[in-house]
Scaffold this active site. Structure first.
Site, PDB file in Angstrom:
ATOM      1  N   ARG A 134       0.860  -1.185   0.000  1.00  0.00           N
ATOM      2  CA  ARG A 134       0.000   0.000   0.000  1.00  0.00           C
ATOM      3  C   ARG A 134       0.894   1.232   0.000  1.00  0.00           C
ATOM      4  O   ARG A 134       2.106   1.139   0.130  1.00  0.00           O
ATOM      5  CB  ARG A 134      -1.016   0.001   1.151  1.00  0.00           C
ATOM      6  CG  ARG A 134      -0.648  -0.643   2.458  1.00  0.00           C
ATOM      7  CD  ARG A 134       0.428   0.041   3.258  1.00  0.00           C
ATOM      8  NE  ARG A 134       0.177   1.456   3.388  1.00  0.00           N
ATOM      9  CZ  ARG A 134       1.100   2.355   3.647  1.00  0.00           C
ATOM     10  NH1 ARG A 134       2.368   1.991   3.787  1.00  0.00           N
ATOM     11  NH2 ARG A 134       0.829   3.629   3.754  1.00  0.00           N
ATOM     12  N   GLY A 135       0.229   2.401  -0.140  1.00  0.00           N
ATOM     13  CA  GLY A 135       0.996   3.636  -0.319  1.00  0.00           C
ATOM     14  C   GLY A 135       1.059   3.933  -1.816  1.00  0.00           C
ATOM     15  O   GLY A 135       1.361   3.035  -2.622  1.00  0.00           O
ATOM     16  N   ALA A 136       0.753   5.179  -2.188  1.00  0.00           N
ATOM     17  CA  ALA A 136       0.548   5.495  -3.601  1.00  0.00           C
ATOM     18  C   ALA A 136       1.735   5.126  -4.506  1.00  0.00           C
ATOM     19  O   ALA A 136       1.543   4.422  -5.516  1.00  0.00           O
ATOM     20  CB  ALA A 136       0.181   6.978  -3.731  1.00  0.00           C
ATOM     21  N   ARG A 178      -7.389  -0.349  -6.654  1.00  0.00           N
ATOM     22  CA  ARG A 178      -7.645   0.742  -5.693  1.00  0.00           C
ATOM     23  C   ARG A 178      -7.870   2.020  -6.519  1.00  0.00           C
ATOM     24  O   ARG A 178      -7.018   2.380  -7.326  1.00  0.00           O
ATOM     25  CB  ARG A 178      -6.475   0.911  -4.705  1.00  0.00           C
ATOM     26  CG  ARG A 178      -6.313  -0.310  -3.784  1.00  0.00           C
ATOM     27  CD  ARG A 178      -5.455  -0.007  -2.594  1.00  0.00           C
ATOM     28  NE  ARG A 178      -6.119   0.851  -1.627  1.00  0.00           N
ATOM     29  CZ  ARG A 178      -5.509   1.419  -0.586  1.00  0.00           C
ATOM     30  NH1 ARG A 178      -4.225   1.223  -0.396  1.00  0.00           N
ATOM     31  NH2 ARG A 178      -6.178   2.175   0.262  1.00  0.00           N
ATOM     32  N   ASP A 206      -2.355  10.822  -2.200  1.00  0.00           N
ATOM     33  CA  ASP A 206      -2.749   9.740  -3.115  1.00  0.00           C
ATOM     34  C   ASP A 206      -3.152  10.272  -4.478  1.00  0.00           C
ATOM     35  O   ASP A 206      -3.012   9.576  -5.479  1.00  0.00           O
ATOM     36  CB  ASP A 206      -3.857   8.903  -2.485  1.00  0.00           C
ATOM     37  CG  ASP A 206      -3.266   8.029  -1.398  1.00  0.00           C
ATOM     38  OD1 ASP A 206      -3.063   8.526  -0.277  1.00  0.00           O
ATOM     39  OD2 ASP A 206      -2.934   6.866  -1.692  1.00  0.00           O
ATOM     40  N   ASN A 264      -5.721  12.380   0.538  1.00  0.00           N
ATOM     41  CA  ASN A 264      -4.759  11.604   1.314  1.00  0.00           C
ATOM     42  C   ASN A 264      -5.545  10.834   2.369  1.00  0.00           C
ATOM     43  O   ASN A 264      -6.770  10.961   2.481  1.00  0.00           O
ATOM     44  CB  ASN A 264      -3.692  12.512   1.936  1.00  0.00           C
ATOM     45  CG  ASN A 264      -2.541  11.719   2.532  1.00  0.00           C
ATOM     46  OD1 ASN A 264      -1.975  10.845   1.879  1.00  0.00           O
ATOM     47  ND2 ASN A 264      -2.201  11.963   3.790  1.00  0.00           N
ATOM     48  N   LYS A 265      -4.830  10.051   3.147  1.00  0.00           N
ATOM     49  CA  LYS A 265      -5.466   9.176   4.140  1.00  0.00           C
ATOM     50  C   LYS A 265      -6.507   9.915   4.974  1.00  0.00           C
ATOM     51  O   LYS A 265      -6.271  11.043   5.400  1.00  0.00           O
ATOM     52  CB  LYS A 265      -4.357   8.581   5.032  1.00  0.00           C
ATOM     53  CG  LYS A 265      -4.811   7.649   6.121  1.00  0.00           C
ATOM     54  CD  LYS A 265      -5.701   6.535   5.637  1.00  0.00           C
ATOM     55  CE  LYS A 265      -5.105   5.679   4.549  1.00  0.00           C
ATOM     56  NZ  LYS A 265      -6.102   4.788   3.892  1.00  0.00           N
TER      57      LYS A 265
HETATM   58  O1  MRU Z   1      -4.508   3.265   2.282  1.00  0.00           O
HETATM   59  P1  MRU Z   1      -3.025   3.450   2.186  1.00  0.00           P
HETATM   60  O2  MRU Z   1      -2.270   2.898   3.341  1.00  0.00           O
HETATM   61  O3  MRU Z   1      -2.504   2.980   0.845  1.00  0.00           O
HETATM   62  O4  MRU Z   1      -2.863   5.029   2.213  1.00  0.00           O
HETATM   63  C1  MRU Z   1      -1.598   5.595   2.139  1.00  0.00           C
HETATM   64  C2  MRU Z   1      -1.628   7.058   2.244  1.00  0.00           C
HETATM   65  O5  MRU Z   1      -2.661   7.687   2.363  1.00  0.00           O
HETATM   66  C3  MRU Z   1      -0.336   7.765   2.084  1.00  0.00           C
HETATM   67  O6  MRU Z   1      -0.339   8.939   2.819  1.00  0.00           O
HETATM   68  C4  MRU Z   1      -0.177   8.070   0.595  1.00  0.00           C
HETATM   69  O7  MRU Z   1      -0.223   6.924  -0.181  1.00  0.00           O
HETATM   70  C5  MRU Z   1       0.999   8.854   0.239  1.00  0.00           C
HETATM   71  S1  MRU Z   1       2.500   8.234   0.799  1.00  0.00           S
HETATM   72  C6  MRU Z   1       3.500   7.537  -0.051  1.00  0.00           C
END
Ligand code: MRU
Length: 349
Positions: free
Chosen positions: A44-46, A87, A234, A244-245
């Site tokens: 996970r993480g963009a 996603r 994201d 973002n999250k």
């Molecule tokens: O749902 P996730 O864990 O994939 O969400 C991640 C985030 O919201 C991060 O802040 C985002 O991807 C940017 S970080 C590299």
């Protein structure tokens, strides 16, 4: 190892669901399983899911039995649709998959030549991601005052990218430069990426940290205990509105109310110029179980209604600056983001 990599005709990654208790490596030889790993947040993480999506399409090319170039291209388009859907919010996933498709279309040669080209392009995306994160780290570290306390949300470290990290990459760069920083780590309900992943990464790096419940952030911002907020992204719309999250918007509003700078750190691959504003960004709704349960324990009564949006949108007016690999970008974002994306296209494509 990197968060995700190509190894021996397979896609190999760290299973982030098992951290911080176990460091488990998993491998896949079917692009549909890689897609499921993205959806189930093994990875996970963009930026990490962008690179993973690219490797998934390279894997789909290897799996395809097509002997003719046109048949392989048709198989690739079908696989790309499956991978892109894993996603919806992070723009890096579609960005990476579409970049590979464009490359395939533009590459002359037979089916095997395309297979080789796609793997090389996926590898190039992964390698560039590491270099880009290091550049963002250096660009962002210049914004961090000596001895600063940084509030951080979710996980944006090496685990959220191929390596090094975005917002946590800035933390890492500042720490490596000898800046005596400290990080307030939001736990980040419902999946606890802060408490589990960010706390683990910062402990490995030796960066001083304090983990807080998400709802304690306002208290610390109001008390003057935070010098700056650093988050990832994201998807960034053309006007600077940033998904973002979930919980990021709350932080941005309270930061502005208290005069604390709020910085977004993201590569230009996260900027979606086709999205005019945050209103057009699709917000992923995840399984209710992430809210009703903490680990295996149910914390809500049976049968209650639950909403679980995984992301929120912070309007651009709350964002002090956006740190990219092309430099630090300031309002008005409409023009400055467009220039940064154009510079990146010139450099990487
Ligand atoms: O749902 P996730 O864990 O994939 O969400 C991640 C985030 O919201 C991060 O802040 C985002 O991807 C940017 S970080 C590299």
């Amino acid at each position: 190892m990197r968060t995700v990599e190509w190894h021996d005709s397979r896609v190999r990654m760290i299973d982030q669901r098992r951290l911080p208790h176990a460091l488990v490596i998993v491998e896949y030889d079917d692009y549909r399983d890689v897609t499921a790993a993205i959806r189930d947040m093994v990875v996970r993480g963009a930026p990490a899911i962008g690179a993973t999506g690219a490797f998934a399409l390279a894997l789909a090319a290897q799996q395809s039995a097509a002997a003719r170039r046109d048949d392989l291209l048709a198989d690739l388009r079908a696989a790309a649709d499956v991978i892109r859907d894993a996603r919806p919010t992070a723009s890096n996933l579609a960005w990476a998959v579409d970049r590979l498709l464009r490359k395939a279309d533009a590459t002359p040669g037979d089916a095997d030549a395309l297979r080789a080209t796609l793997l090389a392009e996926a590898q190039a995306i992964a390698d560039a991601d590491v270099a880009i994160n290091r550049r963002m780290g250096a660009n962002g570290a210049a914004l961090v005052p000596d001895g600063a306390t940084i509030l951080h949300h979710c996980n944006t470290g090496a685990l959220a990218a191929v390596d090094y990290g975005t917002a946590l990459g800035v933390v890492r760069a500042a720490h490596e430069q000898g800046n005596n920083i400290r990080v307030l780590v939001d736990e980040t309900r419902p999946r606890l990426q802060g408490a589990k992943l960010t706390a683990w990464e910062l402990r490995e790096l030796g960066v001083p940290q304090t983990v807080i419940a998400d709802n304690a952030a306002g208290h610390f911002l109001h008390a003057g205990a935070v010098n700056l907020v650093l988050v990832g992204a994201d998807r960034i719309a053309a006007n600077g509105d940033t998904a973002n999250k979930i919980g990021t918007y709350n932080l941005a509003v309270v930061a502005k109310e208290n005069g604390v700078p709020f910085y977004v750190v993201a590569p230009t691959s996260t900027v979606d110029l086709a999205c005019p504003s945050g209103a057009a960004i699709p917000i992923e709704e995840r399984d209710a179980r992430e809210v009703t349960h903490i680990g295996s324990e149910q914390v809500t009564p049976d049968g209650v209604a639950v909403a679980n949006p995984a992301f929120d949108v912070t309007p651009a007016r709350y964002i002090t600056a956006i740190v990219t690999e092309q430099g630090v970008v300031y309002p008005p974002y409409e023009a400055s983001l467009r220039r940064a994306v154009a510079r990146a296209q010139h450099e990487f494509e």
